[in-house]
Design a protein around this motif. Structure first.
Motif, PDB file in Angstrom:
ATOM      1  N   ASP A 159      29.471 -13.735  56.028  1.00  0.00           N
ATOM      2  CA  ASP A 159      30.528 -14.111  57.006  1.00  0.00           C
ATOM      3  C   ASP A 159      31.614 -12.914  56.790  1.00  0.00           C
ATOM      4  N   GLY A 160      31.406 -11.626  56.129  1.00  0.00           N
ATOM      5  CA  GLY A 160      32.560 -10.844  55.798  1.00  0.00           C
ATOM      6  C   GLY A 160      32.214  -9.480  55.891  1.00  0.00           C
ATOM      7  N   TYR A 161      33.106  -8.457  55.993  1.00  0.00           N
ATOM      8  CA  TYR A 161      33.015  -6.980  55.743  1.00  0.00           C
ATOM      9  C   TYR A 161      33.500  -6.766  54.253  1.00  0.00           C
ATOM     10  N   VAL A 162      32.671  -5.800  53.685  1.00  0.00           N
ATOM     11  CA  VAL A 162      33.089  -5.237  52.508  1.00  0.00           C
ATOM     12  C   VAL A 162      33.480  -3.707  52.611  1.00  0.00           C
ATOM     13  N   ILE A 163      34.587  -3.126  52.174  1.00  0.00           N
ATOM     14  CA  ILE A 163      34.883  -1.773  52.476  1.00  0.00           C
ATOM     15  C   ILE A 163      35.378  -1.007  51.283  1.00  0.00           C
ATOM     16  N   ASN A 164      34.655   0.131  51.347  1.00  0.00           N
ATOM     17  CA  ASN A 164      34.758   1.097  49.935  1.00  0.00           C
ATOM     18  C   ASN A 164      35.405   2.459  50.556  1.00  0.00           C
ATOM     19  N   GLY A 165      36.140   3.228  50.229  1.00  0.00           N
ATOM     20  CA  GLY A 165      36.482   4.576  50.605  1.00  0.00           C
ATOM     21  C   GLY A 165      37.979   4.940  50.299  1.00  0.00           C
ATOM     22  N   ARG A 166      38.234   5.931  50.398  1.00  0.00           N
ATOM     23  CA  ARG A 166      39.672   6.736  50.142  1.00  0.00           C
ATOM     24  C   ARG A 166      40.213   7.319  51.359  1.00  0.00           C
ATOM     25  N   LYS A 167      41.470   6.865  51.549  1.00  0.00           N
ATOM     26  CA  LYS A 167      42.185   7.696  52.541  1.00  0.00           C
ATOM     27  C   LYS A 167      43.469   7.922  52.210  1.00  0.00           C
ATOM     28  N   TRP A 168      44.048   9.144  52.874  1.00  0.00           N
ATOM     29  CA  TRP A 168      45.341   9.530  52.415  1.00  0.00           C
ATOM     30  C   TRP A 168      46.045  10.178  53.705  1.00  0.00           C
ATOM     31  N   TYR A 169      47.547  10.437  53.452  1.00  0.00           N
ATOM     32  CA  TYR A 169      48.497  10.431  54.623  1.00  0.00           C
ATOM     33  C   TYR A 169      48.414   9.629  55.852  1.00  0.00           C
ATOM     34  N   ILE A 170      48.274   8.197  55.134  1.00  0.00           N
ATOM     35  CA  ILE A 170      48.313   7.075  56.033  1.00  0.00           C
ATOM     36  C   ILE A 170      49.743   6.526  56.102  1.00  0.00           C
ATOM     37  N   SER A 171      50.320   7.114  57.311  1.00  0.00           N
ATOM     38  CA  SER A 171      51.754   6.733  57.633  1.00  0.00           C
ATOM     39  C   SER A 171      52.177   5.183  57.410  1.00  0.00           C
ATOM     40  N   GLY A 172      53.278   5.165  56.792  1.00  0.00           N
ATOM     41  CA  GLY A 172      53.917   3.928  56.837  1.00  0.00           C
ATOM     42  C   GLY A 172      53.611   2.890  55.733  1.00  0.00           C
ATOM     43  N   ALA A 173      52.416   3.445  55.086  1.00  0.00           N
ATOM     44  CA  ALA A 173      51.791   2.502  53.912  1.00  0.00           C
ATOM     45  C   ALA A 173      52.601   2.510  52.728  1.00  0.00           C
ATOM     46  N   MET A 174      53.498   3.344  52.312  1.00  0.00           N
ATOM     47  CA  MET A 174      54.343   2.876  51.238  1.00  0.00           C
ATOM     48  C   MET A 174      55.585   2.274  51.788  1.00  0.00           C
ATOM     49  N   ASN A 175      55.807   1.734  52.855  1.00  0.00           N
ATOM     50  CA  ASN A 175      56.887   0.791  53.133  1.00  0.00           C
ATOM     51  C   ASN A 175      56.250  -0.536  52.580  1.00  0.00           C
ATOM     52  N   PRO A 176      57.191  -1.155  52.006  1.00  0.00           N
ATOM     53  CA  PRO A 176      56.649  -2.615  51.544  1.00  0.00           C
ATOM     54  C   PRO A 176      56.923  -3.612  52.796  1.00  0.00           C
ATOM     55  N   GLU A 177      57.181  -3.353  53.794  1.00  0.00           N
ATOM     56  CA  GLU A 177      57.381  -4.172  54.854  1.00  0.00           C
ATOM     57  C   GLU A 177      55.785  -3.980  55.829  1.00  0.00           C
ATOM     58  N   CYS A 178      55.238  -2.827  55.199  1.00  0.00           N
ATOM     59  CA  CYS A 178      53.795  -2.717  55.942  1.00  0.00           C
ATOM     60  C   CYS A 178      52.789  -3.993  55.508  1.00  0.00           C
ATOM     61  N   ARG A 179      52.432  -4.675  56.355  1.00  0.00           N
ATOM     62  CA  ARG A 179      51.744  -5.799  56.206  1.00  0.00           C
ATOM     63  C   ARG A 179      50.206  -5.668  56.497  1.00  0.00           C
ATOM     64  N   ILE A 180      49.903  -4.729  57.543  1.00  0.00           N
ATOM     65  CA  ILE A 180      48.593  -4.782  57.994  1.00  0.00           C
ATOM     66  C   ILE A 180      48.039  -3.311  58.168  1.00  0.00           C
ATOM     67  N   PHE A 181      46.805  -3.166  57.528  1.00  0.00           N
ATOM     68  CA  PHE A 181      46.199  -1.918  57.741  1.00  0.00           C
ATOM     69  C   PHE A 181      45.102  -1.945  59.041  1.00  0.00           C
ATOM     70  N   ILE A 182      45.005  -0.961  59.695  1.00  0.00           N
ATOM     71  CA  ILE A 182      44.004  -0.893  60.808  1.00  0.00           C
ATOM     72  C   ILE A 182      42.889   0.088  59.940  1.00  0.00           C
ATOM     73  N   VAL A 183      41.834  -0.240  59.503  1.00  0.00           N
ATOM     74  CA  VAL A 183      40.862   0.551  58.802  1.00  0.00           C
ATOM     75  C   VAL A 183      39.736   1.268  59.347  1.00  0.00           C
ATOM     76  N   MET A 184      39.609   2.452  59.568  1.00  0.00           N
ATOM     77  CA  MET A 184      38.343   3.036  60.538  1.00  0.00           C
ATOM     78  C   MET A 184      37.390   3.444  59.247  1.00  0.00           C
ATOM     79  N   GLY A 185      36.251   2.999  59.385  1.00  0.00           N
ATOM     80  CA  GLY A 185      34.829   3.246  58.752  1.00  0.00           C
ATOM     81  C   GLY A 185      33.565   3.254  59.169  1.00  0.00           C
ATOM     82  N   LYS A 186      32.710   3.430  58.613  1.00  0.00           N
ATOM     83  CA  LYS A 186      31.502   3.396  59.262  1.00  0.00           C
ATOM     84  C   LYS A 186      30.645   1.935  58.700  1.00  0.00           C
TER      85      LYS A 186
END
Length: 404
Positions: A159-186
């Motif tokens: 009933d879930g998805y398992v994600i593995n990978g490495r991303k970079w230059y993900i804008s806004g991600a250092m902000n402690p107020e960043c609460r949600i990531f929209i992640v693209m993968g295969k």
């Protein structure tokens, strides 16, 4: 094509210009002071929150969203001159109006593709400016401008998805107020159609296995005003199936839909950056004397200013045409023009900023003027949303097809 301002655009434009003069420009030195004094370089400085409150009180909020249910309901053509104005102070004005990337693209994506529960949980607080978000697509090990190359795996497990990978230059991600990531993968790496192998999932920041490894600098700048750019690792990150955005295999199409408005918004703001550079050039030329006469009397300086004005007028017309086409025939109908402005605008604005820096001498590369930071921002946009060469390739193919 009629590019004249309608009554609503004129009214918003007048209010926004007044807001810039009264609030934004005076806040720029405050932003620098608060950033330099901050214990946490990634936390948004208090002055930004003050500006957000002022902008919201004046109705200058979520202007980018064409859907009246969520935003101001403006067309691209109406929004273009407003985005240009915010580009004059790109580190402050877009954030003040809740019109800063990557949240703008993420809100558009959620409004268009998310289900009701996802919108309730994530879109509503983003629209209110209560949280920030990140869009995790770019990867260091592959040419991410071609989204079919993405290697991050999103594997269905019960009933879930398992994600593995490495991303970079993900804008806004250092902000402690960043609460949600929209992640693209295969989700289907062996699929026959390379554009149906990708999917997008919503990953809350506090999900076990999601690790923000480090902040990525841009020409030496931390670019912390919007939460920086991060390298992010996903190690056996598990989310419910309900966190899938749209359908499995729809990630590539969603990404393309997200990029269209994002590209034109960048170009709109770049024109505002160029206008501010011209203004600074003229002030400097009038105030500075070299070799016995004002810089404004030097022929080479006059040529720089004249060429800059011609370039800006050309770019603005092309951007407005693109906005008009997006409104009238849709993003696909404006494909050529969207790519053309993405190629032409950063190049021309970089040249204008370079001349402005040259005119300011050592001060031009210092923190005492906004030019160096504007240049770094503009140069980065030649890579963001796809490098020049990707757009040139696609544009040339469309031209060649006409004569095949």
């Amino acid at each position: 094509m009629d590019f004249g301002f309608d009554a609503r655009t004129r009214e918003l434009r007048d209010r926004l210009l007044a807001f810039m003069d009264e609030y934004v420009y005076p806040a720029e030195p405050v932003l620098r002071e608060q950033t330099e004094a901050a214990a946490d370089p990634w936390r948004i400085p208090p002055v930004v929150e003050d500006l957000k409150a002022a902008a919201r009180a004046q109705g200058l909020w979520n202007l980018f969203l064409p859907d009246e249910e969520y935003g101001a309901g403006l067309t691209n053509l109406q929004y273009a001159p407003l985005a240009e104005i915010t580009g004059r102070s790109p580190q402050l004005a877009p954030a003040a109006l809740n019109c800063a990337a990557p949240d703008t693209g993420n809100m558009e994506l959620l409004a268009q593709f998310a289900d009701d529960a996802q919108r309730k949980q994530w879109l509503e607080p983003l629209l209110a400016g209560e949280i920030r978000s990140a869009f995790a697509m770019t990867e260091p090990d592959v040419a991410s401008s071609d989204a079919t190359n993405i290697e991050t795996r999103i594997v269905r497990d019960g009933d879930g998805y398992v994600i593995n990978g490495r991303k970079w230059y993900i804008s806004g991600a250092m902000n402690p107020e960043c609460r949600i990531f929209i992640v693209m993968g295969k989700t289907d790496p062996g699929g026959a159609d390379v554009r149906r192998q990708q999917s997008m999932v919503l990953v809350p920041r506090d999900t076990p296995g999601l690790r923000v490894r480090r902040g990525m600098r841009v020409f030496g700048y931390d670019d912390g005003h919007h939460g920086g750019h991060a390298e992010v690792v996903f190690e056996d990150v598990r989310v419910p199936v309900a966190n899938l955005v749209g359908e499995e295999g729809g990630g590539f199409a969603i990404a393309q839909a997200r990029l269209g408005p994002g590209r034109i918004h960048h170009c709109m703001r770049l024109i505002g950056m160029a206008e501010r550079a011209i203004e600074l050039m003229c002030r400097r030329a009038a105030a500075r004397t070299a070799f016995g006469k004002p810089l404004a009397a030097q022929g080479v300086v006059q040529n720089w200013i004249a060429d800059a004005r011609v370039s800006v007028e050309q770019l603005r017309l092309l951007v407005l045409k693109t906005a008009w086409l997006m409104d009238t025939v849709g993003n696909r109908g404006a494909h050529t023009e969207i790519q053309a402005i993405k190629i032409a605008t950063p190049r021309a604005v970089l040249d204008i900023l370079d001349k402005a820096i040259q005119l300011h001498g050592a001060g031009g590369v210092s923190q005492d003027h906004p030019l160096a930071e504007l240049w770094a921002h503009a140069r980065t946009l030649r890579l963001a949303d796809g490098p020049d060469e990707v757009h040139q390739r696609s544009l040339a193919r469309r031209e060649l097809k006409k004569h095949a």
